[in-house]
Design a protein around this motif. Sequence first.
Motif, PDB file in Angstrom:
ATOM      1  N   CYS A 394       6.816 -12.050  28.295  1.00  0.00           N
ATOM      2  CA  CYS A 394       6.470 -10.727  27.773  1.00  0.00           C
ATOM      3  C   CYS A 394       5.495 -10.027  28.709  1.00  0.00           C
ATOM      4  CB  CYS A 394       5.852 -10.857  26.374  1.00  0.00           C
ATOM      5  SG  CYS A 394       5.382  -9.281  25.634  1.00  0.00           S
ATOM      6  N   ASP A 395       5.856  -8.805  29.119  1.00  0.00           N
ATOM      7  CA  ASP A 395       4.980  -7.981  29.948  1.00  0.00           C
ATOM      8  C   ASP A 395       4.305  -6.880  29.143  1.00  0.00           C
ATOM      9  OD1 ASP A 395       6.063  -9.259  32.411  1.00  0.00           O
ATOM     10  OD2 ASP A 395       7.889  -8.204  31.802  1.00  0.00           O
ATOM     11  N   LEU A 396       4.912  -6.549  27.981  1.00  0.00           N
ATOM     12  CA  LEU A 396       4.366  -5.484  27.146  1.00  0.00           C
ATOM     13  C   LEU A 396       4.571  -5.848  25.683  1.00  0.00           C
ATOM     14  CD1 LEU A 396       3.185  -2.626  26.738  1.00  0.00           C
ATOM     15  CD2 LEU A 396       5.525  -1.720  26.944  1.00  0.00           C
ATOM     16  N   ALA A 397       3.477  -5.989  24.955  1.00  0.00           N
ATOM     17  CA  ALA A 397       3.530  -6.257  23.516  1.00  0.00           C
ATOM     18  C   ALA A 397       3.033  -5.024  22.780  1.00  0.00           C
ATOM     19  CB  ALA A 397       2.674  -7.466  23.156  1.00  0.00           C
ATOM     20  N   LEU A 398       3.850  -4.509  21.901  1.00  0.00           N
ATOM     21  CA  LEU A 398       3.523  -3.296  21.151  1.00  0.00           C
ATOM     22  C   LEU A 398       3.218  -3.673  19.703  1.00  0.00           C
ATOM     23  CD1 LEU A 398       6.336  -1.002  22.601  1.00  0.00           C
ATOM     24  CD2 LEU A 398       3.911  -1.010  23.221  1.00  0.00           C
ATOM     25  N   LEU A 399       2.021  -3.320  19.248  1.00  0.00           N
ATOM     26  CA  LEU A 399       1.572  -3.670  17.911  1.00  0.00           C
ATOM     27  C   LEU A 399       1.925  -2.545  16.938  1.00  0.00           C
ATOM     28  CD1 LEU A 399      -1.984  -5.103  18.729  1.00  0.00           C
ATOM     29  CD2 LEU A 399       0.231  -6.282  18.745  1.00  0.00           C
ATOM     30  N   ALA A 400       2.993  -2.763  16.177  1.00  0.00           N
ATOM     31  CA  ALA A 400       3.443  -1.780  15.188  1.00  0.00           C
ATOM     32  C   ALA A 400       3.177  -2.352  13.798  1.00  0.00           C
ATOM     33  CB  ALA A 400       4.929  -1.469  15.384  1.00  0.00           C
ATOM     34  N   LEU A 401       1.907  -2.484  13.481  1.00  0.00           N
ATOM     35  CA  LEU A 401       1.475  -3.225  12.297  1.00  0.00           C
ATOM     36  C   LEU A 401       0.994  -2.320  11.165  1.00  0.00           C
ATOM     37  CD1 LEU A 401      -0.526  -5.895  14.317  1.00  0.00           C
ATOM     38  CD2 LEU A 401       1.752  -6.163  13.338  1.00  0.00           C
ATOM     39  N   GLY A 402       1.171  -1.027  11.313  1.00  0.00           N
ATOM     40  CA  GLY A 402       0.742  -0.115  10.275  1.00  0.00           C
ATOM     41  C   GLY A 402      -0.731   0.237  10.380  1.00  0.00           C
ATOM     42  N   PHE A 403      -1.251   0.799   9.312  1.00  0.00           N
ATOM     43  CA  PHE A 403      -2.617   1.314   9.296  1.00  0.00           C
ATOM     44  C   PHE A 403      -3.377   0.743   8.101  1.00  0.00           C
ATOM     45  CE2 PHE A 403       0.241   4.327  11.266  1.00  0.00           C
ATOM     46  CZ  PHE A 403      -0.423   4.693  12.428  1.00  0.00           C
ATOM     47  N   THR A 404      -4.640   0.482   8.306  1.00  0.00           N
ATOM     48  CA  THR A 404      -5.457  -0.087   7.232  1.00  0.00           C
ATOM     49  C   THR A 404      -6.055   0.978   6.328  1.00  0.00           C
ATOM     50  OG1 THR A 404      -7.434  -0.126   8.643  1.00  0.00           O
ATOM     51  CG2 THR A 404      -6.027  -2.088   8.654  1.00  0.00           C
ATOM     52  N   GLY A 405      -6.097   2.224   6.770  1.00  0.00           N
ATOM     53  CA  GLY A 405      -6.668   3.291   5.954  1.00  0.00           C
ATOM     54  C   GLY A 405      -7.204   4.409   6.825  1.00  0.00           C
ATOM     55  N   PRO A 406      -7.885   5.382   6.208  1.00  0.00           N
ATOM     56  CA  PRO A 406      -8.443   6.497   6.973  1.00  0.00           C
ATOM     57  C   PRO A 406      -9.708   6.101   7.711  1.00  0.00           C
ATOM     58  CG  PRO A 406      -9.011   6.731   4.671  1.00  0.00           C
ATOM     59  CD  PRO A 406      -8.102   5.536   4.761  1.00  0.00           C
ATOM     60  N   GLU A 407     -10.041   6.867   8.725  1.00  0.00           N
ATOM     61  CA  GLU A 407     -11.303   6.665   9.421  1.00  0.00           C
ATOM     62  C   GLU A 407     -12.458   7.074   8.501  1.00  0.00           C
ATOM     63  OE1 GLU A 407     -11.071   8.709  13.186  1.00  0.00           O
ATOM     64  OE2 GLU A 407      -9.007   8.019  13.481  1.00  0.00           O
ATOM     65  N   LYS A 417     -17.197   9.158  -1.647  1.00  0.00           N
ATOM     66  CA  LYS A 417     -16.978   7.775  -2.059  1.00  0.00           C
ATOM     67  C   LYS A 417     -15.586   7.308  -1.639  1.00  0.00           C
ATOM     68  CE  LYS A 417     -20.051   7.978  -6.097  1.00  0.00           C
ATOM     69  NZ  LYS A 417     -20.131   7.876  -7.571  1.00  0.00           N
ATOM     70  N   THR A 418     -15.489   6.026  -1.279  1.00  0.00           N
ATOM     71  CA  THR A 418     -14.209   5.435  -0.893  1.00  0.00           C
ATOM     72  C   THR A 418     -13.919   4.232  -1.784  1.00  0.00           C
ATOM     73  OG1 THR A 418     -15.290   4.057   0.791  1.00  0.00           O
ATOM     74  CG2 THR A 418     -14.423   6.186   1.507  1.00  0.00           C
ATOM     75  N   ASP A 419     -12.670   3.802  -1.793  1.00  0.00           N
ATOM     76  CA  ASP A 419     -12.310   2.641  -2.603  1.00  0.00           C
ATOM     77  C   ASP A 419     -12.329   1.377  -1.758  1.00  0.00           C
ATOM     78  OD1 ASP A 419      -9.941   2.569  -1.115  1.00  0.00           O
ATOM     79  OD2 ASP A 419      -8.722   3.475  -2.695  1.00  0.00           O
ATOM     80  N   ALA A 420     -11.869   0.266  -2.326  1.00  0.00           N
ATOM     81  CA  ALA A 420     -11.927  -1.027  -1.647  1.00  0.00           C
ATOM     82  C   ALA A 420     -11.076  -1.050  -0.387  1.00  0.00           C
ATOM     83  CB  ALA A 420     -11.490  -2.129  -2.604  1.00  0.00           C
ATOM     84  N   ARG A 421     -10.099  -0.149  -0.292  1.00  0.00           N
ATOM     85  CA  ARG A 421      -9.225  -0.095   0.879  1.00  0.00           C
ATOM     86  C   ARG A 421      -9.644   1.003   1.852  1.00  0.00           C
ATOM     87  NH1 ARG A 421      -3.027  -1.256  -1.203  1.00  0.00           N
ATOM     88  NH2 ARG A 421      -3.453  -3.280  -2.157  1.00  0.00           N
ATOM     89  N   SER A 422     -10.797   1.558   1.651  1.00  0.00           N
ATOM     90  CA  SER A 422     -11.397   2.613   2.485  1.00  0.00           C
ATOM     91  C   SER A 422     -10.764   3.978   2.278  1.00  0.00           C
ATOM     92  CB  SER A 422     -11.362   2.245   3.978  1.00  0.00           C
ATOM     93  OG  SER A 422     -10.076   2.423   4.552  1.00  0.00           O
ATOM     94  N   ASN A 423      -9.819   4.104   1.327  1.00  0.00           N
ATOM     95  CA  ASN A 423      -9.247   5.411   1.024  1.00  0.00           C
ATOM     96  C   ASN A 423     -10.294   6.296   0.353  1.00  0.00           C
ATOM     97  OD1 ASN A 423      -6.672   4.544   1.907  1.00  0.00           O
ATOM     98  ND2 ASN A 423      -6.256   3.645  -0.099  1.00  0.00           N
ATOM     99  N   TYR A 424     -10.203   7.594   0.598  1.00  0.00           N
ATOM    100  CA  TYR A 424     -11.150   8.535   0.011  1.00  0.00           C
ATOM    101  C   TYR A 424     -10.835   8.673  -1.490  1.00  0.00           C
ATOM    102  CZ  TYR A 424     -12.620   9.899   4.731  1.00  0.00           C
ATOM    103  OH  TYR A 424     -13.126   9.897   6.010  1.00  0.00           O
ATOM    104  N   LYS A 425     -11.831   8.444  -2.320  1.00  0.00           N
ATOM    105  CA  LYS A 425     -11.618   8.410  -3.759  1.00  0.00           C
ATOM    106  C   LYS A 425     -11.350   9.799  -4.331  1.00  0.00           C
ATOM    107  CE  LYS A 425     -13.774   4.347  -5.846  1.00  0.00           C
ATOM    108  NZ  LYS A 425     -14.839   3.905  -6.776  1.00  0.00           N
ATOM    109  N   ALA A 426     -10.230   9.904  -5.027  1.00  0.00           N
ATOM    110  CA  ALA A 426      -9.892  11.129  -5.760  1.00  0.00           C
ATOM    111  C   ALA A 426      -8.745  10.767  -6.687  1.00  0.00           C
ATOM    112  CB  ALA A 426      -9.480  12.254  -4.822  1.00  0.00           C
ATOM    113  N   GLU A 427      -8.911  11.016  -7.941  1.00  0.00           N
ATOM    114  CA  GLU A 427      -7.917  10.634  -8.942  1.00  0.00           C
ATOM    115  C   GLU A 427      -6.604  11.359  -8.701  1.00  0.00           C
ATOM    116  OE1 GLU A 427      -7.248  11.018 -13.788  1.00  0.00           O
ATOM    117  OE2 GLU A 427      -9.181  11.519 -12.871  1.00  0.00           O
ATOM    118  N   TYR A 428      -5.476  10.607  -8.816  1.00  0.00           N
ATOM    119  CA  TYR A 428      -4.166  11.239  -8.698  1.00  0.00           C
ATOM    120  C   TYR A 428      -4.005  12.260  -9.820  1.00  0.00           C
ATOM    121  CZ  TYR A 428       0.901  11.880  -8.677  1.00  0.00           C
ATOM    122  OH  TYR A 428       2.162  12.433  -8.633  1.00  0.00           O
ATOM    123  N   GLY A 429      -3.571  13.443  -9.449  1.00  0.00           N
ATOM    124  CA  GLY A 429      -3.452  14.516 -10.419  1.00  0.00           C
ATOM    125  C   GLY A 429      -4.637  15.468 -10.373  1.00  0.00           C
ATOM    126  N   LYS A 430      -5.776  14.996  -9.848  1.00  0.00           N
ATOM    127  CA  LYS A 430      -6.978  15.832  -9.739  1.00  0.00           C
ATOM    128  C   LYS A 430      -7.305  16.127  -8.274  1.00  0.00           C
ATOM    129  CE  LYS A 430      -7.731  15.943 -14.162  1.00  0.00           C
ATOM    130  NZ  LYS A 430      -7.474  17.182 -14.917  1.00  0.00           N
TER     131      LYS A 430
END
Length: 487
Positions: A394-407, A417-430
């Motif tokens: 292998c000369d080139l390994a590409l990491l296509a592993l998705g994203f853990t959350g927002p910066e 405030k953020t949740d346990a997965r680092s997502n910005y807290k905001a209730e769905y629908g609100k």
Amino acid sequence: MGKVTGFKEFERQDESYKPVEDRVKHYKEFTQPLAEEEITKQGSRCMDCGIPFCHSGCPLGNLIPDFNHMVHQGEWKKASWLLHSTNNFPEFTGRLCPAPCEKSCVLGIIEDPVSIENIEKNIVERAFKEGWIKPQPPKTRTGKTVAVVGSGPAGLAAAQQLNRAGHTVTVFERDDEIGGLLRYGIPNFKMEKEIIDRRLAILKAEGITFKTNVNVGVNYDVKDLKAFDSVVLCGGATERRSLPTPGIDADGVVQAMDFLTQQTKILFGKKVENQVLATDKNVIVIGGGDTGSDCVGTSNRQGAKSVVNFEIMPKPPGHRSPTTPWPFWPLQLKTSSSHEEGVERNWLINTKEFVKDENGKLTALKTVNVEWKMVPGERPQLIEVAGTEKTWPCDLALLALGFTGPESTLADKLGIKTDARSNYKAEYGKYQTNIPNIFTAGDMRRGQSLIVWAISEGREAARQVDLYLMGKSNLPSKDVTGDLVAM
């Protein structure tokens, strides 16, 4: 809906692709559209099924039987109106959405489902061709100002809805072009960027202001957001997942999104220093999702010596699994057009080491086959299979592993405030954060997800912002079940 017996008379037909040997020579779209007569037949396959599950499967609540019926009758302009009543950007979803609507199509229980996504794409392309899609600037302005941070599908949808409600909207994008991952994360062969630009021209004509190269919280002080009556954060989930694997720092281990972004920028004459190329290299793509597939297609176009794909999960079945019955999203093997262009796919395989030479350059990957041990009530356990160790050149390994959350930059600086997965807290629908005038939508709120969810959340957040600013709203919405709520 459609022709009463249409699903019995006509078989599903999809767009075809240009030959592999031709399409891998360029980065243009390579689908070959069906004739109008055939598209009409496909609309005729929509059953009078009583309770259509398709628009429950669709996060946007698209009025699918209705626009299928219009296509069946040749009423393309009405079909476009119906489609745009729930979806701001069907030209994006018609190309990029995995079509959960089709997986919940009632006809799909006994036959191939209605080709909803392709019908959608043909409706919007016909609408652009005929000039039916025109700017719709608001008749009056409210005097309220809104900042939208991020110009991906969630940000663009929120901006258009808020602008049509009469608010003055400014969209901030940290990159040099508008579009978010649509612009640089999606290869041109899946969606040519002119598709974004023609819609962007509509949004600008409607009165939305766009500012690029503005990274809020970095080169734009968050204090300046106080000049706006409300803020919608749609920055996406952009923290890339890596691996705790020896040798991960080798020269030749590259994040997939960097690889894809560089190639798209080069196509449009952007300056890219030290571009990573797959040309004449043994490429291994780690990750079996859509981004991994995009890396396969791009590597083949760059002239890779070989392309191999690793996936740590088991190979999905060829047909819908009993564990995901209709109308749920199925556990099922997906073979993309990029896979068909040439790749060796491997499942249940784990990378143990990135091997590098004395100069730090990647030369090989060491792997082992794995199994998943399932114990009721416990997390699945990854078990290595003894005697299955292997070394891959292998000369080139590409990491296509998705994203853990927002910066975290904006959350930290704004005090959100953020949740346990680092997502910005905001209730769905609100969609409202702990700071009353700041809202958030899309991947930044829910984590990495589908484009159709991003557009849906952008629309829904816009309605909540409008309610916050004005005390009432005429923007369309859905309740939490996905049903449309009266305007």
